[in-house]
Scaffold this active site. Structure first.
Site, PDB file in Angstrom:
ATOM      1  N   LYS A   1     -14.566 -11.148   2.226  1.00  0.00           N
ATOM      2  CA  LYS A   1     -15.533 -10.416   3.198  1.00  0.00           C
ATOM      3  C   LYS A   1     -15.283  -8.900   2.973  1.00  0.00           C
ATOM      4  O   LYS A   1     -14.238  -8.242   3.284  1.00  0.00           O
ATOM      5  CB  LYS A   1     -14.849 -10.579   4.491  1.00  0.00           C
ATOM      6  CG  LYS A   1     -16.158 -10.324   5.710  1.00  0.00           C
ATOM      7  CD  LYS A   1     -15.286  -9.854   6.985  1.00  0.00           C
ATOM      8  CE  LYS A   1     -15.365  -8.398   7.235  1.00  0.00           C
ATOM      9  NZ  LYS A   1     -16.713  -7.564   7.382  1.00  0.00           N
TER      10      LYS A   1
ATOM     11  N   GLU B   1      -2.567  -3.417   3.695  1.00  0.00           N
ATOM     12  CA  GLU B   1      -2.481  -2.339   3.344  1.00  0.00           C
ATOM     13  C   GLU B   1      -3.139  -1.268   4.298  1.00  0.00           C
ATOM     14  O   GLU B   1      -4.408  -1.533   4.601  1.00  0.00           O
ATOM     15  CB  GLU B   1      -2.787  -1.905   2.087  1.00  0.00           C
ATOM     16  CG  GLU B   1      -2.037  -2.477   0.897  1.00  0.00           C
ATOM     17  CD  GLU B   1      -0.831  -2.014   0.699  1.00  0.00           C
ATOM     18  OE1 GLU B   1      -0.482  -0.970   1.089  1.00  0.00           O
ATOM     19  OE2 GLU B   1       0.172  -2.945   0.405  1.00  0.00           O
TER      20      GLU B   1
ATOM     21  N   CYS C   1      -7.221   6.643   2.119  1.00  0.00           N
ATOM     22  CA  CYS C   1      -5.848   6.199   2.951  1.00  0.00           C
ATOM     23  C   CYS C   1      -4.737   7.164   2.287  1.00  0.00           C
ATOM     24  O   CYS C   1      -3.990   7.458   3.150  1.00  0.00           O
ATOM     25  CB  CYS C   1      -5.685   4.848   2.683  1.00  0.00           C
ATOM     26  SG  CYS C   1      -5.559   4.273   0.910  1.00  0.00           S
TER      27      CYS C   1
ATOM     28  N   GLU D   1      -4.015   9.547  12.132  1.00  0.00           N
ATOM     29  CA  GLU D   1      -4.952   9.450  10.844  1.00  0.00           C
ATOM     30  C   GLU D   1      -6.317   9.826  11.502  1.00  0.00           C
ATOM     31  O   GLU D   1      -6.975   9.322  12.353  1.00  0.00           O
ATOM     32  CB  GLU D   1      -5.041   8.156  10.399  1.00  0.00           C
ATOM     33  CG  GLU D   1      -5.834   7.960   8.986  1.00  0.00           C
ATOM     34  CD  GLU D   1      -5.984   6.817   8.291  1.00  0.00           C
ATOM     35  OE1 GLU D   1      -6.230   5.694   9.046  1.00  0.00           O
ATOM     36  OE2 GLU D   1      -5.777   6.694   7.110  1.00  0.00           O
TER      37      GLU D   1
END
Ligand code: NAP
Ligand code: MG
Length: 483
Positions: free
Chosen positions: A175, A250, A284, A384
């Site tokens: 997906k 992750e 990331c 973040e």
């Protein structure tokens, strides 16, 4: 009219059972629809899982070098379309052609790499005890792998999950992220053309909660590999492990770069600038905290502000210095953090404004932002942002710098800029991160070494890439052979 890319289930391109579709807009010009995709649902995901389960035993039984040949052919086909794939990636996701092109090359290289690894996937032989002929281990596929991927590296991340899963004899349902599913569809088309048997790869775009939720909680899925936000990752990991599936997630980062008093400041500015503002800060591993020794602090701030202000911004396909954010949501989130940082009392040095006028009006453009005097308890230091926003913090000495760098819930990538070998060693020993870089930007990874983080950046199970990719997608059988 835009053509609709269908779902790929059991070797057929098919509409979603509901008939629903969704559109992907051009983040550089939202008046334009780039592509349309069938919108899969839970039922479609279940059909794809069933197809993958049916195809798995035969695929694993195929000699490994033959599986490798299909991956090698896939790499060749992707290589032949490199320019189109680069354009597609930039058009859907927004990064510049100069950023998209190496990402496409990375995906190609990953298929070549795991094409060789397919035949290489073996166990260990040990000395036999007693009358046995041998005792050894062999690696076997887990079964059906459910892969859920983010939009920010929309071809490299699908590649680094699909290739090792297939190389080791697993079948796959993927997906892709709804913001940029096209590059993953292109991989699937290449696999089909390369002769992959029906059912071995299945492609089901659709909503995260429906399709993603089904893939990560279905009892016939044996391995779940997720990359995305920490929030979703925690949920996915819980659902998958509840089912006793092997799982890895992750997730996010808040990656620091330490600038010591021995650093060449010009070099430090280039390293931090590239890490912070490359791919519009949407990595990331992006550098979002510069932790700078007081002796070089003013010079560094001046340099990094100049760096940020010199970046030309525009449509990724015009290939200037920086493209737009991928979506309205990501744009708003970055702008919100700019407000938060200013309200918390950080010094706003530059940027963080939505760009307006002419070609900017219809795209998600923000100027790269630098905040200085950032304190460790500020949200801009801890959370973040996932945009081109750098927080700069002043420290008195090296110990302080390490402590500040480690003062985070995340631990993905980290870097130090120094000319002092002892500092480099101390940093490598003490940094709490899965990736430690000396005199290099926090972004940028090699495909043949493991990648992953510590703390809230990754589940502490398996790394990705290199041999770690093979480890994740296989289990060990121990053989006692007495002939
Ligand atoms: P995201 O919002 O977490 O989405 C990631 C994927 O999960 C998408 O395919 C999404 O589908 C799907 N999803 C959403 N809700 C789900 C659910 N309830 N169950 C299962 N799947 C679900 O992340 P993103 O915005 O795409 O990507 C940005 C994030 O990824 C950042 O936090 C970044 O740090 C992280 N990232 C980490 C790495 C790494 O290797 N550590 C690499 C790249 C990015 P939809 O697209 O349909 O919502
Ligand atoms: Mg998201």
């Amino acid at each position: 009219m835009t053509e609709t890319t269908d779902l790929y289930i059991d070797g057929e391109w098919v509409s979603a059972e509901s008939g629903d579709t969704f559109a992907v807009e051009n983040p550089a010009d939202t008046t334009e629809t780039v592509a349309e995709y069938a919108k899969g649902s839970t039922e479609d995901a279940e059909r794809a899982i069933a197809a993958a389960a049916d195809a798995q035993a035969d695929w694993e039984a195929m000699p490994a070098p033959d599986r490798g040949s299909i991956l090698r052919e896939t790499a060749k086909l992707l290589e032949e379309q490199k320019d189109e794939l680069t354009e597609q990636l930039s058009h859907e996701e927004g990064k510049t052609l100069s950023e998209a092109s190496p990402e496409v090359q990375r995906a190609i290289d990953i298929f070549y790499y795991y094409a060789e690894k397919a035949a290489d996937n073996a166990g260990n032989r040990k000395g036999a005890s007693g009358g046995r002929t041998s005792v050894y281990t062999k690696r076997e596929a887990l079964g059906v792998a459910g892969l859920v991927t983010p939009w920010n590296y929309p071809i490299a991340i699908p590649a680094w999950k699909i290739a090792p899963a297939l190389a080791t004899g697993n079948t796959v349902v993927i997906k892709p992220a709804s913001n940029a599913p096209g590059p993953a569809a292109s991989i699937v088309e290449a696999l089909e053309e390369a002769g992959l048997p029906d059912g071995v790869i299945n492609f089901v775009p659709g909503s995260g909660s429906d399709v993603g939720g089904t893939l990560t909680s279905h009892e016939d899925v044996d391995a779940v590999s997720f990359t995305g936000s920490s929030e979703v990752g925690h949920h996915v990991y819980d659902a998958a492990t509840d089912n006793m599936a092997r799982a890895q997630a992750e997730m996010g980062g808040k990656n620091p770069a330490i600038i010591t008093d021995s650093a060449d400041v010009d070099e430090a500015v280039d390293i931090v600038g590239a890490g912070a503002f490359g791919v519009t800060g949407q990595a990331c591993t992006a550098c979002s905290r510069a932790i700078v020794h007081t002796d070089v602090y003013d010079e560094f701030v001046e340099g990094i502000v100049e760096y940020a202000e010199s970046i030309d911004i525009g449509d990724g396909r015009d290939d200037l210095g920086m493209g737009p954010h991928v979506s309205q949501g990501e744009l708003e989130s970055t702008l919100e953090y700019v407000d938060v940082a200013a309200n918390e009392g950080a010094t706003h040095e530059t940027g963080g404004e939505r760009l307006e006028g002419d070609e900017y009006d219809d795209g998600y453009y923000v100027s790269p932002a630098v905040f200085s005097d950032v304190e460790r308890d500020m949200r801009i230091f801890q959370e973040e942002v996932f945009g081109p926003v750098l927080a700069v913090t002043e420290v008195d000495d090296f110990d302080d710098a390490i402590e500040a760098a480690n003062d985070s819930q995340f631990g993905l990538s980290s870097s130090v800029v120094t000319t002092d070998l002892n500092e480099a060693h101390e940093f490598i020993e003490r940094t709490e991160a899965g990736v430690a870089k000396v005199n290099e930007k926090t972004t940028g990874l090699e495909l043949h070494v493991p990648f992953g983080g510590v703390k809230d950046s990754s589940t502490n199970t398996y790394r990705e890439q290199g041999d770690a990719g093979l480890d994740f997608f296989t289990e060990i059988k121990t053989v006692y052979l007495n002939t």
